[in-house]
Scaffold this active site. Structure first.
Site, PDB file in Angstrom:
ATOM      1  CB  SER A  86     -69.037  47.005  -4.281  1.00 23.93           C
ATOM      2  OG  SER A  86     -69.374  45.921  -5.099  1.00 23.93           O
TER       3      SER A  86
ATOM      4  CG  ASP B  51     -52.641  35.574 -13.508  1.00 24.30           C
ATOM      5  OD1 ASP B  51     -53.507  35.658 -14.413  1.00 24.30           O
ATOM      6  OD2 ASP B  51     -51.435  35.400 -13.727  1.00 24.30           O
TER       7      ASP B  51
ATOM      8  CG  HIS C 185     -72.998  48.527  -7.808  1.00 21.69           C
ATOM      9  ND1 HIS C 185     -73.374  48.084  -6.549  1.00 21.69           N
ATOM     10  CD2 HIS C 185     -71.696  48.136  -7.971  1.00 21.69           C
ATOM     11  CE1 HIS C 185     -72.354  47.459  -5.983  1.00 21.69           C
ATOM     12  NE2 HIS C 185     -71.319  47.474  -6.825  1.00 21.69           N
TER      13      HIS C 185
END
Length: 260
Positions: free
Chosen positions: A89, A179, A237
């Protein structure tokens, strides 16, 4: 070169051929321990935490050129002139960009269930759910799992994400910087412009899950003309977790072929 020094785990004999495994978004080296241990019977396996993940340093910027530079610095630190790269990925995109820009440092390239294209996936909902977790009031991991169950109903995916939850000084905390991950999510689902970039002519294997929709075969030939594709049955996946035996065999067969 990057000034970030990636945390990593190592498996196998120092004299064995080197292999570097790169994890996906919101994952870490911990997710690859079992696969790495099995591959270490034939390889010296290095599994770094990419920036903002695992125990590696946090950085406000996160994109594939930066993560490829992190990898080059990592290999320099370990005196690895070249290595086999295996990326899943996000890690697969890092590995592809590294191969396109540092081709002499890649022995063979294996890309697990991703392609060199931009995707439409939106991580905002997932990251916001993690960010809402009331860390200060948690007394055990089951409470965290229960709290996330509505926003993230897939128990397997929740458990995967909760590997990022650690106890620090008696209080739960996120190992990842949520964040920074959210700020960088658009870069992660994207891929850098390949205009003017020469293709990687080395040996490449794209490993895809039969039930996954991530792989885009049409995007491969222009950048990786010598690529082959292996499909793992009954896998999506998370093919390395769903079919580990088949996954390890595919990797070993492809990489060991060069030593025959």
């Amino acid at each position: 070169m990057s000034d970030i020094q990636l945390h990593y785990e190592t498996f196998g004999e120092e004299s064995a051929p080197p292999m570097v495994i790169l994890h996906g978004f919101l994952a870490s080296s911990r997710n690859w321990r079992q696969i790495a241990k099995r591959l270490s019977e034939r390889f010296r396996v290095y599994v770094p935490d990419q920036r903002n993940h695992g125990a590696s340093p946090h950085a406000e910027s996160m994109n594939y050129p930066l993560m490829a530079s992190d990898l080059a610095t990592f290999m320099d630190r370990l005196n690895l002139e070249s290595a086999t790269l295996l990326g899943h990925s996000m890690g697969g995109k890092t590995a592809m960009w590294f191969a396109l820009n540092y081709p002499e440092r890649v022995s063979r390239l294996l890309v697990a269930d991703i392609a060199p294209v931009a995707y439409q996936h939106n991580f905002d909902r997932i990251i916001e759910a993690l960010d809402r977790l009331p860390l200060a009031s948690l007394s055990n991991r089951k409470q965290a799992d229960d709290f996330l169950s509505e926003a993230i109903p897939d128990i397997g995916f929740r458990q995967f994400l909760l590997q990022n939850l650690i106890l620090r000084d008696g209080q739960y905390a996120w190992r990842i910087n949520l964040d920074y991950c959210q700020q960088s999510a658009d870069y992660i689902v994207g891929f850098p412009s390949v205009e003017g970039v020469a293709g990687f002519v080395g040996e490449v294997l794209f490993i895809t899950g039969e039930n996954s929709t991530y792989f885009r075969p049409e995007a491969v030939p222009a950048l990786f003309p010598n690529a082959a594709v292996a499909t793992i049955a009954n896998a999506g996946h998370w093919l390395h977790a769903e079919q580990p035996d088949h996954f390890v065999k595919v990797v070993e067969d492809f990489v060991m072929d060069q030593f025959k």
